[in-house]
Design an enzyme around this catalytic site. Structure first.
Site, PDB file in Angstrom:
ATOM      1  N   THR A 121       0.857  -1.183   0.000  1.00  0.00           N
ATOM      2  CA  THR A 121       0.000   0.000   0.000  1.00  0.00           C
ATOM      3  C   THR A 121       0.893   1.232   0.000  1.00  0.00           C
ATOM      4  OG1 THR A 121      -1.664  -1.226   1.231  1.00  0.00           O
ATOM      5  CG2 THR A 121      -1.848   1.184   1.264  1.00  0.00           C
ATOM      6  N   ASN A 219      -9.867   1.679   2.453  1.00  0.00           N
ATOM      7  CA  ASN A 219      -9.606   1.501   3.887  1.00  0.00           C
ATOM      8  C   ASN A 219     -10.194   2.644   4.699  1.00  0.00           C
ATOM      9  OD1 ASN A 219      -8.437  -0.946   3.706  1.00  0.00           O
ATOM     10  ND2 ASN A 219      -6.331  -0.279   4.078  1.00  0.00           N
ATOM     11  N   GLY A 268      -7.670  -1.518  14.787  1.00  0.00           N
ATOM     12  CA  GLY A 268      -6.208  -1.521  14.898  1.00  0.00           C
ATOM     13  C   GLY A 268      -5.656  -2.243  13.690  1.00  0.00           C
ATOM     14  N   CYS A 271      -3.134  -1.961   8.862  1.00  0.00           N
ATOM     15  CA  CYS A 271      -3.611  -1.195   7.701  1.00  0.00           C
ATOM     16  C   CYS A 271      -4.413   0.059   8.056  1.00  0.00           C
ATOM     17  CB  CYS A 271      -4.430  -2.101   6.790  1.00  0.00           C
ATOM     18  SG  CYS A 271      -3.406  -3.367   6.014  1.00  0.00           S
ATOM     19  N   LYS A 332      -7.312  -8.632  15.718  1.00  0.00           N
ATOM     20  CA  LYS A 332      -8.618  -9.213  15.366  1.00  0.00           C
ATOM     21  C   LYS A 332      -8.461 -10.732  15.412  1.00  0.00           C
ATOM     22  CE  LYS A 332      -8.226  -9.269  10.349  1.00  0.00           C
ATOM     23  NZ  LYS A 332      -8.902  -8.943   9.113  1.00  0.00           N
TER      24      LYS A 332
HETATM   25  N1  NAD Z   1      -1.318  -7.187   6.328  1.00  0.00           N
HETATM   26  C1  NAD Z   1      -2.436  -6.924   5.647  1.00  0.00           C
HETATM   27  O1  NAD Z   1      -3.540  -7.337   6.008  1.00  0.00           O
HETATM   28  C2  NAD Z   1      -2.376  -6.091   4.396  1.00  0.00           C
HETATM   29  C3  NAD Z   1      -3.490  -6.062   3.530  1.00  0.00           C
HETATM   30  C4  NAD Z   1      -3.412  -5.307   2.367  1.00  0.00           C
HETATM   31  C5  NAD Z   1      -2.264  -4.572   2.088  1.00  0.00           C
HETATM   32  N2  NAD Z   1      -1.205  -4.609   2.956  1.00  0.00           N
HETATM   33  C6  NAD Z   1       0.002  -3.861   2.603  1.00  0.00           C
HETATM   34  O2  NAD Z   1       0.959  -4.788   2.094  1.00  0.00           O
HETATM   35  C7  NAD Z   1       2.290  -4.391   2.454  1.00  0.00           C
HETATM   36  C8  NAD Z   1       2.980  -5.516   3.199  1.00  0.00           C
HETATM   37  O3  NAD Z   1       2.296  -5.720   4.433  1.00  0.00           O
HETATM   38  P1  NAD Z   1       2.544  -7.023   5.320  1.00  0.00           P
HETATM   39  O4  NAD Z   1       1.548  -6.969   6.424  1.00  0.00           O
HETATM   40  O5  NAD Z   1       2.608  -8.216   4.452  1.00  0.00           O
HETATM   41  O6  NAD Z   1       4.020  -6.704   5.877  1.00  0.00           O
HETATM   42  P2  NAD Z   1       4.977  -7.664   6.734  1.00  0.00           P
HETATM   43  O7  NAD Z   1       5.711  -6.755   7.649  1.00  0.00           O
HETATM   44  O8  NAD Z   1       4.196  -8.798   7.294  1.00  0.00           O
HETATM   45  O9  NAD Z   1       5.994  -8.274   5.659  1.00  0.00           O
HETATM   46  C9  NAD Z   1       6.953  -7.546   4.986  1.00  0.00           C
HETATM   47  C10 NAD Z   1       8.099  -8.485   4.607  1.00  0.00           C
HETATM   48  O10 NAD Z   1       8.984  -7.786   3.748  1.00  0.00           O
HETATM   49  C11 NAD Z   1      10.328  -8.140   4.058  1.00  0.00           C
HETATM   50  N3  NAD Z   1      11.227  -7.094   3.543  1.00  0.00           N
HETATM   51  C12 NAD Z   1      11.394  -5.821   3.974  1.00  0.00           C
HETATM   52  N4  NAD Z   1      12.303  -5.182   3.217  1.00  0.00           N
HETATM   53  C13 NAD Z   1      12.717  -6.055   2.264  1.00  0.00           C
HETATM   54  C14 NAD Z   1      13.638  -5.981   1.192  1.00  0.00           C
HETATM   55  N5  NAD Z   1      14.321  -4.853   0.936  1.00  0.00           N
HETATM   56  N6  NAD Z   1      13.838  -7.081   0.433  1.00  0.00           N
HETATM   57  C15 NAD Z   1      13.164  -8.223   0.676  1.00  0.00           C
HETATM   58  N7  NAD Z   1      12.268  -8.348   1.684  1.00  0.00           N
HETATM   59  C16 NAD Z   1      12.044  -7.280   2.468  1.00  0.00           C
HETATM   60  C17 NAD Z   1      10.304  -8.264   5.569  1.00  0.00           C
HETATM   61  O11 NAD Z   1      11.390  -9.046   6.048  1.00  0.00           O
HETATM   62  C18 NAD Z   1       8.942  -8.949   5.799  1.00  0.00           C
HETATM   63  O12 NAD Z   1       9.065 -10.353   5.768  1.00  0.00           O
HETATM   64  C19 NAD Z   1       2.119  -3.104   3.259  1.00  0.00           C
HETATM   65  O13 NAD Z   1       2.246  -2.003   2.411  1.00  0.00           O
HETATM   66  C20 NAD Z   1       0.687  -3.192   3.765  1.00  0.00           C
HETATM   67  O14 NAD Z   1       0.128  -1.935   4.018  1.00  0.00           O
HETATM   68  C21 NAD Z   1      -1.230  -5.360   4.082  1.00  0.00           C
END
Ligand code: NAD
Length: 482
Positions: A121, A219, A268, A271, A332
């Site tokens: 995002t 969102n 919370g 996101c 959640k």
């Molecule tokens: N979690 C959700 O429900 C959700 C839903 C929709 C969108 N998003 C969006 O998706 C994105 C990711 O969220 P998430 O919850 O999966 O994050 P997360 O923190 O669970 O995972 C991120 C991963 O990226 C890795 N990482 C960081 N820098 C890196 C790099 N330079 N090279 C390789 N790997 C790297 C980290 O080690 C980690 O494993 C965010 O922008 C979030 O807003 C999340």
């Protein structure tokens, strides 16, 4: 197709597993070697129902593998997803350092034609920034013949139901640039998503800035519904109305619908809080005021104090000697994610006011312990007034009240008689409105939810009335655990 997914967190891992499940060859890249080693060994670093089985199945079939090496992963890949974190900065803006680090890495190793997909995002303009960074690195390498198109494909999955959301999406939003390269990228994305569009086409094609904004607007709308209902619930309390009846009455209107109308202890997670703040920040940068979204945030911040206020109304301002059971810590149900979980505010505030808290969560044990120790700045082993119960019932033993913070399914229908037996005073403060107030009243339980309550609950919260109970026990030496 050969697909690379960079970032093996909640979104990246689900994306990688689901794309492998639909027949693609997928390489998951993460820069955390411990995470990659765990994944290579068949484990998964997060709790998400069904994910471990899906990852294992595709590892065994040879369609999915994990590495820390971007150069290995990029070899003959057609599509590269960026799914790394975009945490909030102090000023509310999205921190793009991980996204841009991946862009640099791609620029250093890419060959041929690749579609780079922003799944993280990210604020409007990020796709252009990513393309700029990749081109900068490509220029440093001299002529390579490499060509890149950056598309925006925001993710709408919900933690706890992520696989189903990805496999059967309501919509697939894809933003592509105009022109020949953009058209080529559009064809690649259309091919990739064929298995998810079999019954009818769910893809909404648009320009890149619109796709980036669609994610934040979605969102913000969901968060708005939650804060709106939380305000209705506060009013319902004052008027003697029941917010759950109001919710059901409203939701049947098809123009309104039932989703996201539950009053509670505030939203919370990873996101809504950061995305609403980032939207307000982006708007500010462009001379716009997102007044509704700013108010949504303010209401949510206040809402996280609602359960604490109830405890203070029941027991007075000094919580020493008050023992409280807490059911649910994750932000959640069906996840172990503790990012911005309301439980963190509630537990930390009550702890600082002197209470002893006995906590239970079915899944998020180690994550909750780490998060709370971090928030309080004290190692978990030294937090003697924070205790962990392995079952919900164990948490109730000798507690003056039960606080429900996360609506895990296993809390929905407990043995109420056993609950009453274990609680020192049968007061249930329900931050998720799980129970029927009248049923609990019949059992002699004082119940107060968010915008719903029984007469015993109202009485229990009147003028610190339960403080005397705690004092009495102390004087009687009744073994109040502090
Ligand atoms: N979690 C959700 O429900 C959700 C839903 C929709 C969108 N998003 C969006 O998706 C994105 C990711 O969220 P998430 O919850 O999966 O994050 P997360 O923190 O669970 O995972 C991120 C991963 O990226 C890795 N990482 C960081 N820098 C890196 C790099 N330079 N090279 C390789 N790997 C790297 C980290 O080690 C980690 O494993 C965010 O922008 C979030 O807003 C999340």
């Amino acid at each position: 197709m050969k697909v690379v997914v960079v970032g093996a967190g909640y979104v990246g891992l689900v994306t990688a597993a689901c794309l492998a499940e639909s027949g693609n060859r997928v390489v998951g890249v993460d820069n955390d070697p411990a995470r990659v080693a765990l994944l290579q060994a068949g484990g998964i670093p997060i709790y998400e129902p069904g994910l471990e089985e899906m990852v294992g199945r595709n590892l065994s079939a040879g369609r999915l593998l994990f590495t820390t090496s971007m150069s290995l992963a990029l070899e003959d890949a057609e599509v590269v997803f960026i799914a790394v974190g975009t945490p909030p900065r102090e000023d509310g803006s999205a921190d793009l350092q991980h996204v841009l680090a991946v862009a640099r890495d791609i620029g250093e190793h890419t060959t041929g034609f690749k579609v780079v997909v922003n799944k993280s995002t990210v604020p409007v303009g990020t796709a252009a920034q990513v393309l700029g960074v990749i081109r900068e690195r490509l220029a440093l390498r001299g002529p390579t013949g490499a060509q890149v198109a950056v598309v925006s494909n925001p993710e709408f999955l919900k933690e706890g139901a992520a696989i189903d959301d990805f496999m059967r999406p309501d919509r697939i939003v894809v933003g592509v640039e105009p022109g020949v390269v953009g058209e080529r990228a559009r064809q690649v994305m259309a091919r990739l998503y064929v298995p998810f569009n079999r019954h009818h086409d769910r893809t909404v094609w648009m320009d890149v800035p619109s796709a980036e904004l669609t994610k934040y607007a979605s969102n913000a709308m969901l968060a708005t519904r939650i804060s709106f209902m939380n305000e209705v619930a506060l009013l319902a309390d004052q008027l003697g109305a029941d917010v759950d009846s109001v919710r059901r009455g409203m939701g049947l209107d098809p123009r309104i619908g039932h989703g996201f109308l539950y009053a509670g202890t505030g939203y919370g997670g990873s996101c809504f809080p950061k995305d609403t703040r980032a939207l307000v920040h982006t708007a500010g940068q462009h001379g716009c005021r997102m007044q509704v979204v700013a108010a949504v945030e303010r209401v949510n911040a206040a809402q996280k104090h609602t359960l604490v206020d109830m405890v203070l109304r029941a027991f007075g301002p000094d919580l020493r000697g008050v023992r409280l059971a807490v059911w649910g810590l994750a932000f959640k149900p069906n996840t172990n994610d503790m990012r911005e979980a309301p439980s963190r505010h509630i537990v930390v505030e009550l702890y600082r006011l002197g209470a002893t808290l006995v906590l239970h969560d079915p899944v998020a044990t180690s994550e909750a312990q780490a998060a709370l120790a971090d928030d309080l700045g004290i190692p978990w082993s030294e937090l003697h007034r924070l205790q962990w119960a392995t079952t919900p019932m164990e948490a109730l033993e000798g507690a003056h009240a039960l606080l429900i913070v996360t609506e895990w399914k296993c809390f929905h229908n407990p043995d109420f008689a056993a609950m009453v037996e274990r609680l020192r005073y049968p007061l249930v403060l329900d931050g998720r409105n799980l129970y029927d107030p009248d049923t609990l009243q019949e059992l002699g339980v004082a119940y107060h939810g968010i915008g719903r309550r029984n007469a015993l609950g109202v009485q229990a919260l009147a003028s610190g009335g339960l403080r005397a109970q705690v004092g009495q026990r102390r004087q009687m030496g009744a073994g109040v655990v502090v």
